[in-house]
Write an enzyme that holds these catalytic residues in place. Structure first.
Site, PDB file in Angstrom:
ATOM      1  N   LYS A 176       0.881  -1.071   0.053  1.00 36.11           N
ATOM      2  CA  LYS A 176      -0.021   0.102  -0.068  1.00 36.11           C
ATOM      3  C   LYS A 176       0.981   1.024   0.004  1.00 36.11           C
ATOM      4  CE  LYS A 176      -2.351   3.152   1.661  1.00 36.11           C
ATOM      5  NZ  LYS A 176      -1.952   4.268   1.147  1.00 36.11           N
ATOM      6  N   GLY A 229       6.613   5.921   8.056  1.00 34.04           N
ATOM      7  CA  GLY A 229       5.752   6.974   8.270  1.00 34.04           C
ATOM      8  C   GLY A 229       5.707   7.828   9.226  1.00 34.04           C
ATOM      9  N   SER A 230       4.480   8.394   9.753  1.00 36.17           N
ATOM     10  CA  SER A 230       4.583   9.276  10.803  1.00 36.17           C
ATOM     11  C   SER A 230       4.413   8.450  12.001  1.00 36.17           C
ATOM     12  CB  SER A 230       3.325  10.119  10.769  1.00 36.17           C
ATOM     13  OG  SER A 230       2.143   9.389  10.799  1.00 36.17           O
ATOM     14  N   GLY A 234       2.418   5.217  12.770  1.00 32.12           N
ATOM     15  CA  GLY A 234       3.062   3.831  13.181  1.00 32.12           C
ATOM     16  C   GLY A 234       2.731   3.445  14.516  1.00 32.12           C
ATOM     17  N   GLU A 251       9.542   2.214  10.836  1.00 28.75           N
ATOM     18  CA  GLU A 251      10.452   3.434  10.699  1.00 28.75           C
ATOM     19  C   GLU A 251       9.722   4.610  10.833  1.00 28.75           C
ATOM     20  OE1 GLU A 251      13.082   6.140  10.412  1.00 28.75           O
ATOM     21  OE2 GLU A 251      12.570   5.778   8.152  1.00 28.75           O
ATOM     22  N   CYS A 285      13.546  11.640   6.209  1.00 25.63           N
ATOM     23  CA  CYS A 285      13.661  11.126   7.616  1.00 25.63           C
ATOM     24  C   CYS A 285      15.029  11.558   8.358  1.00 25.63           C
ATOM     25  CB  CYS A 285      13.525   9.674   7.840  1.00 25.63           C
ATOM     26  SG  CYS A 285      12.299   8.931   6.621  1.00 25.63           S
ATOM     27  N   GLU A 386       9.175  16.937  15.136  1.00 24.38           N
ATOM     28  CA  GLU A 386       9.511  16.913  13.622  1.00 24.38           C
ATOM     29  C   GLU A 386       8.572  17.778  12.899  1.00 24.38           C
ATOM     30  OE1 GLU A 386       9.109  12.935  11.635  1.00 24.38           O
ATOM     31  OE2 GLU A 386      11.184  13.135  10.995  1.00 24.38           O
TER      32      GLU A 386
HETATM   33  P1  ADP Z   1       2.848  10.790   6.183  1.00 21.95           P
HETATM   34  O1  ADP Z   1       2.903  11.969   7.309  1.00 21.95           O
HETATM   35  O2  ADP Z   1       4.521  10.477   5.954  1.00 21.95           O
HETATM   36  O3  ADP Z   1       1.912  11.048   5.073  1.00 21.95           O
HETATM   37  P2  ADP Z   1       1.331   8.626   7.293  1.00 21.95           P
HETATM   38  O4  ADP Z   1       1.836   8.099   8.549  1.00 21.95           O
HETATM   39  O5  ADP Z   1       0.228   9.474   7.284  1.00 21.95           O
HETATM   40  O6  ADP Z   1       2.812   9.460   7.106  1.00 21.95           O
HETATM   41  O7  ADP Z   1       1.271   7.831   6.123  1.00 21.95           O
HETATM   42  C1  ADP Z   1       2.033   6.699   5.754  1.00 21.95           C
HETATM   43  C2  ADP Z   1       1.585   5.698   4.991  1.00 21.95           C
HETATM   44  O8  ADP Z   1       0.668   5.166   5.919  1.00 21.95           O
HETATM   45  C3  ADP Z   1       0.733   5.937   4.061  1.00 21.95           C
HETATM   46  O9  ADP Z   1       0.844   4.967   2.839  1.00 21.95           O
HETATM   47  C4  ADP Z   1      -0.571   5.834   4.458  1.00 21.95           C
HETATM   48  O10 ADP Z   1      -1.756   5.673   3.394  1.00 21.95           O
HETATM   49  C5  ADP Z   1      -0.642   4.960   5.667  1.00 21.95           C
HETATM   50  N1  ADP Z   1      -1.731   5.078   6.457  1.00 21.95           N
HETATM   51  C6  ADP Z   1      -2.125   6.287   7.205  1.00 21.95           C
HETATM   52  N2  ADP Z   1      -3.197   5.804   8.160  1.00 21.95           N
HETATM   53  C7  ADP Z   1      -3.179   4.620   8.062  1.00 21.95           C
HETATM   54  C8  ADP Z   1      -3.593   3.419   8.924  1.00 21.95           C
HETATM   55  N3  ADP Z   1      -4.780   4.074   9.975  1.00 21.95           N
HETATM   56  N4  ADP Z   1      -3.631   2.307   8.850  1.00 21.95           N
HETATM   57  C9  ADP Z   1      -2.693   1.904   7.858  1.00 21.95           C
HETATM   58  N5  ADP Z   1      -2.055   2.604   7.259  1.00 21.95           N
HETATM   59  C10 ADP Z   1      -2.051   4.031   7.266  1.00 21.95           C
END
Ligand code: ADP
Length: 494
Positions: A176, A229-230, A234, A251, A285, A386
């Site tokens: 995804k 991701g965030s 995470g 990460e 990052c 961050e």
């Molecule tokens: P960023 O701030 O880098 O956009 P996110 O953590 O929001 O970071 O997104 C990183 C990834 O996690 C993306 O592919 C996003 O679609 C996915 N994502 C966001 N929310 C969820 C969730 N609740 N469950 C699983 N994946 C998610």
């Protein structure tokens, strides 16, 4: 103006998701340009992708690892051949300048190349047994279907560095990718398809995190999740994984410091800081977000860094004169603007920037002026959280001990750097710094394919990605005891 459709790839076919709200793919350098739309996948699309991956697993894991490695290696070669095409798409969707985008593709190619070689090194150990006539050894085996969830900031390299070890180890994959970069995700997977990955072995679902991402995490046939991701998402996935008994690798955030001591080559430290703080718009990052500077060189450092910031040319990354792109989307841009307000309210001194950049065509994009704060103290939010934008906080300190104390006084620990000519201080820094990667007299950014990548403290969980350690998350160990005595010995007594 084109309207590309970015579909799911499930069981060897490009198919539409079942949702009704496609996700617009917008050029952040000029938000009037809608590049295309990604299909809006729902839980049933994730079900289909996982089912395809599950079906493909037995044949894929039965293939010899070197044969899997050859396919993965071929994908790496295709990345190199396609660097110009993938780089341009990446710049249009994500905003980073073309040189950085092509660099990212090269990095992805290096990673895939290195990790494909691990197929020939999926070694276990033979270990002497306490029991006579017993042969004991360990062997790695794949987990099954793994779910990969990736962000927009390295939309080519991060999926590549997760897909390659997952496949080499014999797993099948559902990816995804990020909502903001669906075209790049598609090109990443296309190289694996063209390299000969069989149907079902690698699948993509395009879609939103809260729907497609969450369904992937929750799916009972997904054995493990690797996420970048965030911090917020995470930690949520990590907790969810724990409640489902599912291994999770995350990460997450960083607040990476560069320490500049009084004997540093200040010009080099300034160049490294400018590159780390403003390069890729601060959206790495590993970006430098704090400069911790000895008071004896503080004023000189700030003066020279302000000059370097003034040289930065924000703009569309496809224009070769541009040296810094926009924030990736309105949400991220809004977050950076919010931190600019927080900084002002916390009473920092704004040496340069601190505003949206709107000159000429910039008004159509999501640009922030490179921003330099002084008078920052360790308790301020701009020094602790961050920001993921071109915003650097300078913290003034007295000597190496205070520098290390300030550097470590955050919850994250991804990467760091020190500038000094004194070997004793170098080793003191290496001993004391709480970051998973560290640099001496070089910028905080970067990471090579053959070296582990990841952080300490709350930056993440799970084994390190990249390098030889990349394979760890994607394999289980079996420990095998074989009694070849021909009689019953009954093992040992414990
Ligand atoms: P960023 O701030 O880098 O956009 P996110 O953590 O929001 O970071 O997104 C990183 C990834 O996690 C993306 O592919 C996003 O679609 C996915 N994502 C966001 N929310 C969820 C969730 N609740 N469950 C699983 N994946 C998610």
């Amino acid at each position: 103006m084109s309207d590309h459709q970015f579909l799911n790839y499930i069981g060897g076919e490009w198919v539409e998701g079942s949702g009704t709200d496609p996700i617009p793919d917008i050029n952040p350098a000029d938000t009037r340009e809608v590049i295309g739309h990604a299909t809006d996948s729902q839980a049933q699309d994730v079900d289909a992708a996982v089912a395809a991956a599950k079906e493909a697993f037995e044949d894929w894991r039965s293939m010899t690892p070197p044969s899997r490695g050859k396919i993965v290696q071929a994908a790496g070669r295709l990345y190199e051949q396609r660097a110009a095409e993938i780089g341009e798409v990446l710049t249009r969707e994500e905003g980073k300048i073309l040189a950085e985008a092509k660099g990212e593709v090269q990095k992805g190619a290096n990673l895939v190349d290195f990790l494909s070689g691990e197929a020939r090194r999926l070694n276990g150990e033979t270990v002497p047994s306490e029991i006579p006539n017993t042969f004991a050894y360990t062997v790695r085996c794949p987990l099954g279907v793994v779910g990969l969830i990736t962000p927009w900031n390295f939309p080519m390299a991060i999926p590549a560095w997760k897909i390659a070890p997952a496949l080499v180890a014999g797993n099948t994959v559902v990816l995804k990718g990020a909502e903001q970069t669906p075209w790049t995700t598609q090109l990443v997977v296309q190289a694996f398809i063209d390299a000969g990955v069989p149907p079902g072995v690698l699948n993509i679902v395009q879609g939103r995190g809260a729907t497609a991402g969450a369904a992937l995490v929750d799916h009972p046939d997904v054995a493990a999740i690797s996420f970048t991701g965030s911090t917020e998402i995470g930690r949520h996935i990590w907790a969810r994984g724990a409640s489902l008994g599912k291994p999770v690798q995350c990460e997450l955030g960083g607040k990476n410091p560069i320490i500049v001591l009084d004997d540093a080559d200040v010009a080099l430290a300034v160049a490294a800081t400018a590159k780390g703080a403003f390069g890729s718009t601060g959206q790495r990052c590993t970006a430098t977000s704090r400069a911790i500077v000895d008071r004896r060189v503080h004023d000189q450092f700030v003066e020279e860094l302000a000059k370097a910031a003034a040289q930065v040319i924000p703009g569309n990354g496809l224009d070769p004169r541009t040296t810094m792109g926009p924030s990736v989307d309105k949400e991220q841009f809004g977050k950076v603007q919010e931190y600019l307000e927080i900084g002002a309210a916390e009473g920092v001194e704004v040496i340069c920037g601190g505003r949206r950049a709107t000159d000429g065509a910039l008004e159509y994009g999501l640009f922030t002026e490179p921003t330099l704060y002084t008078g920052v103290t360790r308790d301020m939010r701009v020094a602790r959280e961050e920001i993921f934008g071109p915003v650097l906080s300078v913290l003034e300190v007295d000597g190496i001990e205070e520098a290390l104390d300030v550097a470590n006084d955050v919850e994250f620990g991804l990467t760091s750097s020190v500038y000094t000519a004194d070997v004793n201080r170098v080793f003191r820094y290496i001993d004391k710094i709480e970051t998973g990667m560290l640099h001496v007299n070089s910028p905080t950014i970067g990471g090579e394919a053959q070296l582990p990548f990841g952080g300490m403290k709350k930056t993440g969980v799970g084994p390190r990605e990249m390098g030889k350690t990349a394979i760890e998350f994607y394999t289980e160990w079996k420990t095998v005891y074989i009694d070849y005595s021909g009689g019953f010995r009954g093992g040992n007594l414990y």
